[in-house]
Design an enzyme around this catalytic site. Structure first.
Site, short mmCIF file in Angstrom:
data_model
loop_
_atom_site.label_atom_id
_atom_site.label_comp_id
_atom_site.label_asym_id
_atom_site.label_seq_id
_atom_site.Cartn_x
_atom_site.Cartn_y
_atom_site.Cartn_z
N LYS A 1 0.84 -1.22 0.00
CA LYS A 1 0.00 0.00 0.00
C LYS A 1 0.86 1.25 0.00
O LYS A 1 0.65 2.17 -0.79
CB LYS A 1 -0.95 0.02 1.22
CG LYS A 1 -1.92 -1.14 1.28
CD LYS A 1 -2.85 -1.05 2.47
CE LYS A 1 -2.15 -1.09 3.82
NZ LYS A 1 -1.43 -2.35 4.10
N ARG B 1 -9.32 1.33 9.07
CA ARG B 1 -8.91 -0.03 9.38
C ARG B 1 -9.97 -0.77 10.20
O ARG B 1 -9.75 -1.91 10.57
CB ARG B 1 -7.62 0.01 10.18
CG ARG B 1 -6.50 -0.81 9.56
CD ARG B 1 -5.25 -0.31 10.18
NE ARG B 1 -4.11 -1.13 10.10
CZ ARG B 1 -2.96 -0.71 9.56
NH1 ARG B 1 -2.90 0.47 8.97
NH2 ARG B 1 -1.91 -1.47 9.63
N ARG C 1 11.51 -6.17 4.77
CA ARG C 1 11.27 -4.72 4.62
C ARG C 1 12.25 -3.92 5.47
O ARG C 1 12.53 -4.25 6.62
CB ARG C 1 9.84 -4.38 5.06
CG ARG C 1 9.59 -2.88 5.08
CD ARG C 1 8.14 -2.53 5.04
NE ARG C 1 7.39 -2.90 6.23
CZ ARG C 1 6.07 -2.72 6.36
NH1 ARG C 1 5.37 -2.20 5.38
NH2 ARG C 1 5.48 -3.09 7.46
N ARG D 1 11.44 -2.18 11.09
CA ARG D 1 10.38 -1.81 12.04
C ARG D 1 10.28 -2.86 13.14
O ARG D 1 10.35 -4.06 12.85
CB ARG D 1 9.03 -1.71 11.29
CG ARG D 1 8.84 -0.39 10.59
CD ARG D 1 7.64 -0.36 9.70
NE ARG D 1 6.43 -0.90 10.29
CZ ARG D 1 5.23 -0.83 9.71
NH1 ARG D 1 5.09 -0.23 8.55
NH2 ARG D 1 4.18 -1.35 10.29
N ARG E 1 -0.42 -9.21 13.43
CA ARG E 1 -1.00 -8.16 12.57
C ARG E 1 -1.91 -8.75 11.49
O ARG E 1 -2.93 -8.17 11.15
CB ARG E 1 0.13 -7.32 11.95
CG ARG E 1 0.77 -6.40 13.00
CD ARG E 1 2.13 -5.91 12.59
NE ARG E 1 2.10 -5.14 11.36
CZ ARG E 1 3.14 -5.05 10.53
NH1 ARG E 1 4.26 -5.68 10.79
NH2 ARG E 1 3.04 -4.32 9.45
P1 ADP Z 1 2.21 -1.85 3.23
O1 ADP Z 1 2.27 -0.35 3.17
O2 ADP Z 1 1.00 -2.42 2.57
O3 ADP Z 1 2.43 -2.41 4.61
P2 ADP Z 1 4.80 -1.70 1.86
O4 ADP Z 1 4.53 -0.78 0.72
O5 ADP Z 1 5.59 -1.19 3.00
O6 ADP Z 1 3.43 -2.41 2.35
O7 ADP Z 1 5.54 -3.00 1.23
C1 ADP Z 1 5.93 -4.09 2.08
C2 ADP Z 1 7.29 -4.63 1.60
O8 ADP Z 1 7.13 -5.25 0.33
C3 ADP Z 1 8.35 -3.55 1.43
O9 ADP Z 1 9.61 -4.11 1.82
C4 ADP Z 1 8.34 -3.26 -0.07
O10 ADP Z 1 9.61 -2.83 -0.55
C5 ADP Z 1 7.97 -4.62 -0.66
N1 ADP Z 1 7.16 -4.53 -1.87
C6 ADP Z 1 6.20 -3.62 -2.18
N2 ADP Z 1 5.66 -3.88 -3.40
C7 ADP Z 1 6.27 -5.01 -3.85
C8 ADP Z 1 6.15 -5.81 -5.06
N3 ADP Z 1 5.27 -5.49 -6.02
N4 ADP Z 1 6.94 -6.91 -5.17
C9 ADP Z 1 7.81 -7.23 -4.17
N5 ADP Z 1 7.98 -6.53 -3.04
C10 ADP Z 1 7.23 -5.43 -2.88
P1 AMP Z 2 1.11 0.30 9.26
O1 AMP Z 2 2.29 1.20 9.13
O2 AMP Z 2 -0.03 0.71 8.38
O3 AMP Z 2 1.48 -1.17 9.08
O4 AMP Z 2 0.59 0.48 10.76
C1 AMP Z 2 1.43 0.16 11.85
C2 AMP Z 2 0.61 0.11 13.14
O5 AMP Z 2 0.04 1.41 13.42
C3 AMP Z 2 -0.57 -0.85 13.17
O6 AMP Z 2 -0.19 -2.18 13.47
C4 AMP Z 2 -1.43 -0.22 14.28
O7 AMP Z 2 -0.92 -0.49 15.56
C5 AMP Z 2 -1.25 1.29 14.01
N1 AMP Z 2 -2.25 1.80 13.06
C6 AMP Z 2 -2.01 2.30 11.81
N2 AMP Z 2 -3.15 2.70 11.23
C7 AMP Z 2 -4.15 2.45 12.10
C8 AMP Z 2 -5.56 2.62 12.07
N3 AMP Z 2 -6.20 3.15 11.00
N4 AMP Z 2 -6.28 2.24 13.16
C9 AMP Z 2 -5.67 1.72 14.24
N5 AMP Z 2 -4.35 1.52 14.33
C10 AMP Z 2 -3.58 1.88 13.28
#
Ligand code: ADP
Ligand code: AMP
Length: 220
Positions: free
Chosen positions: A17, A90, A129, A162, A173
């Protein structure tokens, strides 16, 4: 689509995302609002908000709705109500509150995008990541490495893992996602705004193209 100014990105943690929201926001000329990035910045800065949310985030559970709604109302206002939302709503309660905030201003969502990625791929993505602690940009050790070893391409800052990208917290999660966030898909479905389902597996570029196509955005 005539306008694409208010988009929600849904999908499991690690679906891409944030990665995609950065790129699509650039194309649409709107701001990406990532709830997780806003909260992590507050934790890093040690603000009262940061102290309130840190424990929830470490455990991989959701921060209470009232806290999130206050933070996001401010962020959306600051963005002039033109944005891609990454990580919000969420819960169904958050989705309902977002609808209320928009309709009070005579606005509505222009699209809901669901990034579909299977669990086994999610675990691989999250365990590799690395993120920039300054700008929040995500990289992947194998799939999307930075140009210079372990440094952000944009900020030059050293990348970090992270604390919630550890395997036990990743599992938690995913559980929280199934129980509390998946129902948001049905909420949009049932209110006549079926999420645009996009296959999130493939090259980053390919997924970006699929999203823009699904939104009906043509790039010059
Ligand atoms: P989200 O925001 O949904 O938690 P991220 O954008 O942080 O996900 O992506 C999660 C991990 O996957 C990151 O390490 C990112 O670099 C990697 N990633 C994102 N898109 C792709 C893809 N199309 N193919 C492989 N790895 C990806
Ligand atoms: P993310 O970076 O989107 O993976 O979010 C990391 C963490 O932040 C989650 O596991 C939750 O603890 C908190 N968080 C992010 N967005 C929300 C939301 N919309 N509602 C509640 N908790 C959130």
């Amino acid at each position: 689509m005539a306008a694409a100014e208010r988009i929600v990105f849904l999908g499991p943690p690690g679906a891409g995302k944030g990665t995609q929201a950065d790129r699509v926001a650039g194309v649409l000329g709107v701001v990406k609002l990532a709830t997780g990035d806003i909260l992590r910045e507050a934790v890093r800065a040690g603000t009262p908000l940061g102290r309130k949310v840190e424990g929830y985030m470490k455990q991989g559970v959701l921060v209470p709705d009232d806290v999130i709604l206050e933070v996001m109302a401010q962020a959306m206002e600051k963005a002039g109500w033109r944005f891609i939302l990454d990580g919000f709503p969420r819960t169904v309660a958050q989705a309902e509150a977002l609808d209320r905030m928009l309709s009070e201003r005579g606005l509505a969502l222009d699209g809901v995008v669901f990034l579909d990625v299977p669990d086994e791929e999610i675990v691989l993505r999250l365990s590799g990541r690395r993120v920039c602690p300054k700008c929040g940009r995500a990289y992947h050790l194998r799939y999307d490495p930075p140009k210079e070893d372990n440094r952000c391409d944009v900020c030059g800052v050293e990348l970090v893992q992270r604390p919630d990208d550890r395997e036990d917290v990743i599992r938690k999660r995913l559980e929280v996602y199934r129980a509390q966030t998946e129902p948001v898909l049905a909420y949009y479905e049932n209110s006549g705004r079926s999420p645009l389902r996009v296959d999130g597996v493939g090259e980053v570029e390919t997924v970006t193209r699929r999203i823009l196509e699904a939104l009906g955005v043509t790039v010059g």
